[in-house]
Design an enzyme around this catalytic site. Structure first.
Site, mmCIF file in Angstrom:
data_model
loop_
_atom_site.group_PDB
_atom_site.id
_atom_site.type_symbol
_atom_site.label_atom_id
_atom_site.label_comp_id
_atom_site.label_asym_id
_atom_site.label_seq_id
_atom_site.Cartn_x
_atom_site.Cartn_y
_atom_site.Cartn_z
ATOM 1 N N ASP A 280 10.333 44.694 46.858
ATOM 2 C CA ASP A 280 9.496 44.927 45.674
ATOM 3 C C ASP A 280 9.856 46.246 45.015
ATOM 4 O O ASP A 280 9.973 46.335 43.782
ATOM 5 C CB ASP A 280 8.013 44.953 46.064
ATOM 6 C CG ASP A 280 7.563 43.656 46.718
ATOM 7 O OD1 ASP A 280 8.110 42.604 46.358
ATOM 8 O OD2 ASP A 280 6.681 43.705 47.595
ATOM 9 N N PRO B 15 29.358 31.651 37.689
ATOM 10 C CA PRO B 15 29.801 30.628 38.657
ATOM 11 C C PRO B 15 28.763 29.517 38.789
ATOM 12 O O PRO B 15 27.558 29.770 38.794
ATOM 13 C CB PRO B 15 29.917 31.422 39.967
ATOM 14 C CG PRO B 15 30.052 32.844 39.559
ATOM 15 C CD PRO B 15 29.281 33.000 38.292
ATOM 16 N N GLY B 16 29.253 28.282 38.899
ATOM 17 C CA GLY B 16 28.369 27.148 39.155
ATOM 18 C C GLY B 16 27.770 26.506 37.928
ATOM 19 O O GLY B 16 26.977 25.566 38.042
ATOM 20 N N THR B 17 28.157 26.974 36.724
ATOM 21 C CA THR B 17 27.559 26.411 35.508
ATOM 22 C C THR B 17 28.267 25.145 35.025
ATOM 23 O O THR B 17 27.774 24.479 34.117
ATOM 24 C CB THR B 17 27.548 27.440 34.368
ATOM 25 O OG1 THR B 17 28.847 28.022 34.254
ATOM 26 C CG2 THR B 17 26.529 28.527 34.636
ATOM 27 N N GLY B 18 29.427 24.810 35.592
ATOM 28 C CA GLY B 18 30.088 23.550 35.252
ATOM 29 C C GLY B 18 31.309 23.688 34.367
ATOM 30 O O GLY B 18 31.638 22.771 33.608
ATOM 31 N N LYS B 19 32.036 24.801 34.454
ATOM 32 C CA LYS B 19 33.225 25.004 33.608
ATOM 33 C C LYS B 19 34.327 24.015 33.978
ATOM 34 O O LYS B 19 34.913 23.369 33.102
ATOM 35 C CB LYS B 19 33.722 26.449 33.758
ATOM 36 C CG LYS B 19 32.710 27.485 33.312
ATOM 37 C CD LYS B 19 33.255 28.902 33.384
ATOM 38 C CE LYS B 19 33.467 29.370 34.807
ATOM 39 N NZ LYS B 19 32.205 29.514 35.566
ATOM 40 N N HIS C 251 -0.758 41.839 51.704
ATOM 41 C CA HIS C 251 0.367 42.194 50.825
ATOM 42 C C HIS C 251 0.592 41.101 49.780
ATOM 43 O O HIS C 251 0.673 41.386 48.571
ATOM 44 C CB HIS C 251 1.628 42.397 51.674
ATOM 45 C CG HIS C 251 2.831 42.807 50.876
ATOM 46 N ND1 HIS C 251 3.281 44.106 50.819
ATOM 47 C CD2 HIS C 251 3.677 42.091 50.082
ATOM 48 C CE1 HIS C 251 4.344 44.174 50.046
ATOM 49 N NE2 HIS C 251 4.618 42.955 49.599
ATOM 50 N N GLU C 252 0.688 39.857 50.231
ATOM 51 C CA GLU C 252 0.969 38.757 49.308
ATOM 52 C C GLU C 252 -0.201 38.496 48.360
ATOM 53 O O GLU C 252 -0.011 38.220 47.176
ATOM 54 C CB GLU C 252 1.309 37.481 50.090
ATOM 55 C CG GLU C 252 2.560 37.576 50.940
ATOM 56 C CD GLU C 252 3.792 38.008 50.156
ATOM 57 O OE1 GLU C 252 3.864 37.719 48.939
ATOM 58 O OE2 GLU C 252 4.676 38.647 50.760
#
Length: 617
Positions: A504, A208-212, A427-428
C-alpha cells in the site's frame, strides 16, 4: 528426440564436436585392435622360437622384428609378435638354418601403410557415413549444414495461419488500419489506377500479450497469401555478416513468392538506434543496414508487405521509422471494457459456458488486462470447472479464475494466528470503509482475509462502475486515502503497526509522486514536467528530468500529500470506529464478505444510528 532447433543454431559447433568424436573413436579402436593383434616378446624368446621351429615368417625393419608364429603354436592365440632388433650378426644364418622365411621392410612404407590402415581409411569411412546422416538431418530442417547465411523464417502457405480478423477482438482500430493492406493485396488494380501505393511496412506497437503476432497472422489469413514469420533475434549470429546474408535471402524469397507478407517479431533486437553506440555489435548494425537497404530496394507494387512488432518503439532507429520503410504505425494497446468483453466472447467459443455467465461483469473486474491474460483466465475457469466435476463453466469459476491470475491461488496450508487474523481483518476493512465513505472512489466488490500464493494475506477488491480515461486530482487523493486506510485502521484499533502495509505504501508513494512530477497537481511546480516515462509499453519506469535540488523538493511535496491523505484516512476511521469493529468481526467470522454484504452492514448500522438519534430528539 533430436532437437532440430538447437542443432540449427549451433551447426559449426556440432561439426567440430563430430570431428573430435571421430578422431577419439579411431584412436580408441586402433589402441584396442593393436592390443588384440600384436604382442611384444623378448629377443631371447624369439631365438628360442627359432630353435624350436615355431616361426613361419619374419619381417626385418630398421628398429624391430615382426614375427609370424606357425599355426600350430597356440601359446599366443594367433597374435603377431614383435621384438626390438639387436645387433645380432648371426641372425640371418639362424633363420636360414631353421628354414624361416624373412624379408626386409622399409620404415617409410611401414609408416605409410600403418597411417593409411589405422587412420585415413577409418576416418574416411566415419566421415562418409556421418555426412550422409547430417545431410539427412539438415534436409529435414530445410538447409545444409554450412548454410549459416540462409533465411530461417518459418513459411506458412495460403490459409495455413488458421487465423482471421474474426479471431481477433478488442483491437478494432488496429484491424481497421490493416484492412486496407488486405484489400490492396486482393484488389490492387483499383488502388494502382488512382496512383496509390501499397504501404511498404506497418509497425505493430503495444504492450506484451495484446495480440500483435495474432494480428499479423490474421492479415495473412484474410489476404490468403504466403506468410513469412521470423524473430528479430534470429538474424543476429556469432559470425559477422550472417545476419545481413539472411536478410538478403529473406527478401529474395519473399519477392519470388509475391504477393506475400513478411512478419518480423521483436524487431527491436536488430533495429535499435545506431546513434552514439560506440561499443555496439557490428553484426547487429550490419544486419540493420541491410534491412534498411532491402526495404528501400524492393518494389511494393509486387505485393510484398513487411509487418513488424515491438513493445519498445522508442529505441528503434529513426531511419527504420521514416516514410518509405515503415509507413504506418499501428497501436495495439490494452483493450477497454468493450474490448475485454469481446475478447472474452472469442475465447469462450470453444468452451462450454453456462447461459447464466455474465462476461460484462468479468470484463469490469479486469481493468488493464490484455488478451493473453483474459485467455488465461478462461482456461483457468475451465480447469476449475473440471476439477469440481462440472460439465460447463459457471460464473463462480470465472470470478475465481480472475483472482487466481491476479492474486494467486488460496493457500490452505497457511494458518494465521488469532492475533494475525484480527490484524489482517481490521487492515482490509480499513481499506473498504474509507473507500465506501469517500466520494471519488470505486465501489467495494469483495473483502477477504484468505491468504493467496502471491503473498497477500488478504485483499480488498474494488470494481469501477464505468471505464475512465481521465482521473481528477480529487480522485487521486481519495485513491491514496483508500491505500492508506488499512494502516490507519491498525493504528486506531490495534494501536500498533505491522509490515502488512508495504505494498500500500509503495503504490501510494508512486501515485503521489506522479501527481507532483507528471500531472502538475501541486502549486509548488505548477505545470512543470519533472519526469518522463521510459519503456511505456513495458514496465513504464519514470525517468527524472530535473536537478538534485529539485528532486529533494519533489520528495517534500510527495511527503506532504502522503501525510495529508494519511491524516484524512485516520480521521475517517476514528469517526466510524464502531462500524469498523462491527464489519471486522463479521469478516473474521466469514473470512470473505462480498460487496453487497458489506454495504448492507453499513446501511443497517446507519439506520440504527439514525433511529437512536431520532429517539433522543
Amino acid at each position: 528426440m533430436f532437437n532440430s532447433k538447437k542443432f540449427k543454431g549451433n551447426k559449426f559447433k556440432y561439426v567440430i564436436y563430430y570431428s573430435l568424436l571421430a578422431v577419439i573413436i579411431v584412436f580408441i579402436v586402433n589402441e584396442y585392435s593393436s592390443q588384440l593383434k600384436y604382442e611384444h616378446i623378448k629377443y631371447s624368446d624369439f631365438i628360442n622360437y627359432i630353435n624350436q621351429n615355431k616361426i613361419s615368417n619374419v619381417q626385418i625393419s630398421k628398429d624391430r622384428l615382426i614375427i609370424t608364429p606357425k599355426d600350430k603354436d597356440t601359446a599366443h592365440k594367433g597374435k603377431i609378435l614383435y621384438t626390438e632388433r639387436v645387433d645380432d650378426q648371426n641372425l640371418i644364418k639362424k633363420l636360414n638354418d631353421a628354414k624361416v622365411q624373412y624379408e626386409g621392410v622399409s620404415q617409410e612404407s611401414s609408416l605409410m601403410r600403418s597411417l593409411f590402415t589405422n587412420w585415413i581409411l577409418p576416418l574416411s569411412i566415419i566421415m562418409f557415413f556421418g555426412s550422409i546422416l547430417m545431410g539427412r538431418l539438415d534436409k529435414k530442417m530445410g538447409s545444409g549444414v554450412m548454410s549459416f547465411g540462409k533465411n530461417t523464417a518459418k513459411i506458412y502457405a495460403e490459409n495455413e495461419t488458421g487465423v482471421n480478423f474474426s479471431d481477433v477482438a478488442g483491437q478494432e482500430e488496429a484491424k481497421e488500419s490493416l484492412i486496407e493492406i488486405v484489400d490492396f493485396l486482393h484488389n490492387s488494380q483499383k488502388y494502382v489506377s488512382i496512383g496509390a501505393k501499397l504501404p511498404k511496412g506497418a509497425l505493430l506497437v503495444g504492450p506484451p500479450g495484446t495480440g500483435k503476432t495474432l494480428l499479423a497472422k490474421a492479415v495473412a489469413g484474410e489476404a490468403k497469401v504466403p506468410f513469412f514469420s521470423i524473430s528479430g533475434s534470429a538474424f543476429v549470429e556469432m559470425f559477422v555478416g550472417m545476419g545481413a546474408s539472411r536478410v538478403r535471402d529473406l527478401f529474395k524469397q519473399a519477392q519470388e513468392k509475391a504477393p506475400c507478407i513478411v512478419f518480423i517479431d521483436e524487431i527491436d533486437a536488430i533495429g535499435k538506434s545506431r546513434g552514439g553506440n560506440v561499443s555496439g555489435n557490428d553484426e547487429r548494425e550490419q544486419t540493420l543496414n541491410q534491412l534498411l537497404a532491402e526495404m528501400d530496394g524492393f518494389d511494393s507494387s509486387k505485393g510484398v508487405v513487411i509487418l513488424a512488432a515491438t513493445n519498445r518503439p522508442e529505441v528503434l532507429d529513426k531511419a527504420l521509422l521514416r516514410p518509405g520503410r515503415f509507413d504506418r504505425r499501428v497501436i495495439v494497446d490494452r483493450p477497454d471494457l468493450k474490448g475485454r468483453e469481446s475478447i472474452l466472447k472469442v475465447h469462450t467459443k470453444g468452451v462450454k459456458v453456462s447461459e447464466d455467465v455474465d462476461l460484462n461483469s468479468i470484463a469490469k473486474s479486469t481493468p488493464g488486462a490484455v488478451g493473453a491474460d483474459l485467455a488465461n483466465m478462461i482456461n483457468e475457469a475451465a480447469l476449475r470447472a473440471v476439477k469440481n466435476g462440472r460439465e460447463e463453466v459457471i460464473q463462480e469459476d470465472l470470478e475465481e479464475s480472475v483472482e487466481v491470475v491476479m492474486a494467486g491461488k488460496e493457500k490452505k496450508d497457511r494458518i494465521l494466528s488469532d492475533a494475525e487474523k484480527r490484524a489482517v481483518a481490521f487492515h482490509e476493512v480499513g481499506h473498504a470503509l474509507v473507500a465506501a465513505l469517500l466520494k471519488h472512489t470505486d465501489p467495494v466488490h469483495k473483502i477477504t482475509i484468505v491468504p493467496r500464493t502471491m503473498g497477500a494475506l488478504g485483499y480488498t477488491m474494488q470494481l469501477p462502475t464505468e471505464e475512465k480515461y481521465l482521473v481528477s486530482k480529487e480522485e487521486m487523493i481519495d485513491k491514496i486515502c483508500v491505500m492508506l486506510g488499512g494502516r490507519s485502521a491498525e493504528e486506531v484499533e490495534l494501536n500498533s503497526i505491522s509490515t502488512g502495509a508495504s505494498n500500500d505504501i509503495e503504490r501510494a508513494t508512486e501515485t503521489a509522486r506522479s501527481m507532483v512530477t507528471m500531472y502538475g497537481m501541486t502549486d509548488r511546480f505548477d505545470m512543470m514536467g519533472l519526469e518522463s516515462i521510459k519503456d511505456r509499453y513495458l514496465d513504464g519506469r519514470p525517468v527524472q528530468n530535473c536537478s538534485a535540488e529539485t528532486a529533494a523538493i519533489i520528495d517534500d511535496e510527495t511527503l506532504n500529500i502522503i501525510k495529508e491523505c494519511h491524516e484524512k484516512a485516520r480521521s475517517i476511521i476514528k469517526e466510524n470506529k464502531d462500524l469498523l469493529i462491527k464489519i471486522s468481526e463479521s469478516l473474521i467470522e466469514k473470512e470473505t464478505l462480498m460487496g453487497e454484504e458489506f454495504m448492507d452492514i453499513i446501511k443497517e448500522y446507519n439506520d440504527k444510528k439514525q433511529e437512536t438519534q431520532d429517539t433522543k430528539l
